[in-house]
Each structure stands twice: as structure tokens, then as C-alpha cells.
Design an enzyme around this catalytic site. Structure first.
Site, PDB file in Angstrom:
ATOM      1  N   SER A  54      -7.984 -10.076   4.630  1.00 32.12           N
ATOM      2  CA  SER A  54      -8.963 -10.047   3.551  1.00 32.12           C
ATOM      3  C   SER A  54     -10.286 -10.683   4.005  1.00 32.12           C
ATOM      4  CB  SER A  54      -8.374 -10.719   2.310  1.00 32.12           C
ATOM      5  OG  SER A  54      -9.181 -10.533   1.179  1.00 32.12           O
TER       6      SER A  54
ATOM      7  N   HIS B 123      -3.609  -4.842  -1.900  1.00 33.93           N
ATOM      8  CA  HIS B 123      -4.287  -5.840  -1.080  1.00 33.93           C
ATOM      9  C   HIS B 123      -3.258  -6.844  -0.569  1.00 33.93           C
ATOM     10  CE1 HIS B 123      -8.211  -7.397   0.119  1.00 33.93           C
ATOM     11  NE2 HIS B 123      -7.783  -8.615  -0.144  1.00 33.93           N
TER      12      HIS B 123
ATOM     13  N   ASP C 137      -5.628  -0.228  -2.516  1.00 32.92           N
ATOM     14  CA  ASP C 137      -6.312  -1.524  -2.510  1.00 32.92           C
ATOM     15  C   ASP C 137      -7.664  -1.390  -3.201  1.00 32.92           C
ATOM     16  OD1 ASP C 137      -7.558  -3.935  -1.987  1.00 32.92           O
ATOM     17  OD2 ASP C 137      -6.952  -4.010   0.113  1.00 32.92           O
TER      18      ASP C 137
END
Length: 208
Positions: free
Chosen positions: A109, A190, A159
Site C-alpha cells: 500500500s 486491498h 481494490d
């Protein structure tokens, strides 16, 4: 001699190792320098692990750079924080005996976005990267020479923070600069996809 105290005071985890490649672990928003250590140990047993904490706070959550809102990065801050992280990597590399261009970044991320930014802004620091749940970090990326760098992208098709078109753009930007890119997608969101971990281990395993 340069003052290395400030760089080495950055919170980080160092795990010595003898296998290659050594890993640079870059956590996601709200995590810290300990968060990806178990993943690094699983992906590359015996490798050295260098895991710094992001120095920006969003509320109480550590990040590697600021964002203006979800999905919109403060690119001036990103470049500044990438320079600071590069200084840390250089200083820590000297302190811990890491060879230049030996590190492979593994980021999730926000950490993956910083890893991608390091490739583009400081390509001399990394041999490659594993980018998990990542998007293009810069709207106008520099013309970096990524020849010989290897990148694996692992993103979810569902995502909301790294949509498929962003995934494809990131892969295209890195390929256009000479990187060899393996792109893996999964049907989830995610997250770190367990089904992709064998491919990541194979990617990190030195060639025979």
C-alpha cells in the site's frame, strides 16, 4: 564526514542475514517498522531485513508521505520523503554492510507506493521491488533508467484504492523505463494475497 546520527535515529528494524537478496520492508498506513518483518522472514528466509518506519503521521497513523485525500498524493512531500528515505538507506547500508543496489524493496500500500517512488527517483538504491496494492506514485514520473531492475506487482481487481487501470499504468511506466515487470492480479481487494506468495518467493529466490 557527514552527520549520520539523524538518519540512524529513524525508528527501524534490522535483522542480519546471509542469503540474498536483502529486503527493504516498507509498511502500509497505520503500521510500523515491525509490521512486515514476519512477511519478509517468510518470503526470503535467511535474508537480511531492513524495515524503517514512515515518518509522516496521518492522525496517529504512520505513513511514508502525505496525501491530500484518499487517492491524491502530496507529490512535493513524496519527493522530499523519498530523499530522506534514500539518505537513511545509504547510511544504514554503510552501517550494516549492505552493498549498493543489492536491496529489493517489499512494500504494501503506502509502502509500495514509496518503493515505486524510490525506483523512479533513486533507482541506484534498489535491485528491484515487490509492490503489493500499489498505484503510480507520481503524475509525471522522471525518465529514470530502470534497466536490469526487476519488479513484481501484486494487485487486487476489486481494490478501490488501486484500480485495474492504475495497476496497468504503473506496470507500463516501469516497463517504459526498462524494468522487467511481472504483473499478478487476484479477485480480492486491498490486501496481501496469500495465493501470490509462492510467486513472490520464486521472484526473490536467486537464480541458480
Amino acid at each position: 564526514m557527514p552527520d549520520t546520527t539523524a538518519a540512524m535515529n529513524r525508528p527501524h528494524v534490522w535483522r542480519p542475514g546471509s542469503s540474498v537478496p536483502p529486503l527493504l520492508l516498507l509498511h502500509g498506513t497505520g503500521d510500523d517498522e515491525h509490521g512486515l518483518v514476519p512477511l519478509g522472514e517468510d518470503l526470503a528466509p535467511g535474508s537480511a531485513l531492513l524495515s524503517p518506519r514512515g515518518t509522516v503521521l496521518e492522525g496517529t497513523m504512520p505513513r511514508f508521505f502525505r496525501r491530500l485525500r484518499e487517492g491524491v498524493f502530496d507529490e512535493d512531500d513524496l519527493r522530499e520523503r523519498a530523499d530522506e528515505l534514500a539518505d537513511f538507506i545509504n547510511t544504514a547500508g554503510s552501517a550494516y554492510g549492505l552493498q549498493p543496489e543489492s536491496l529489493v524493496a517489499v512494500g504494501f500500500s503506502n509502502g509500495a507506493n514509496m518503493a515505486a517512488a524510490l525506483l523512479l527517483l533513486h533507482p541506484e538504491l534498489l535491485a528491484g521491488a515487490v509492490l503489493i496494492a500499489s498505484v503510480p506514485p507520481l503524475t509525471k514520473p522522471p525518465a529514470a533508467d530502470l534497466t536490469g531492475r526487476r519488479v513484481l506487482i501484486s494487485n487486487g481487481l476489486q481494490d478501490p484504492m488501486a484500480r485495474p487501470e492504475q495497476t496497468e499504468l504503473l506496470a507500463a511506466q516501469l516497463r517504459a523505463r526498462g524494468a522487467g515487470v511481472d504483473l499478478l492480479t487476484h479477485d480480492g481487494g486491498h490486501l496481501v494475497e496469500p495465493a501470490h506468495l509462492p510467486a513472490v518467493r520464486k521472484f526473490l529466490r536467486p537464480a541458480d
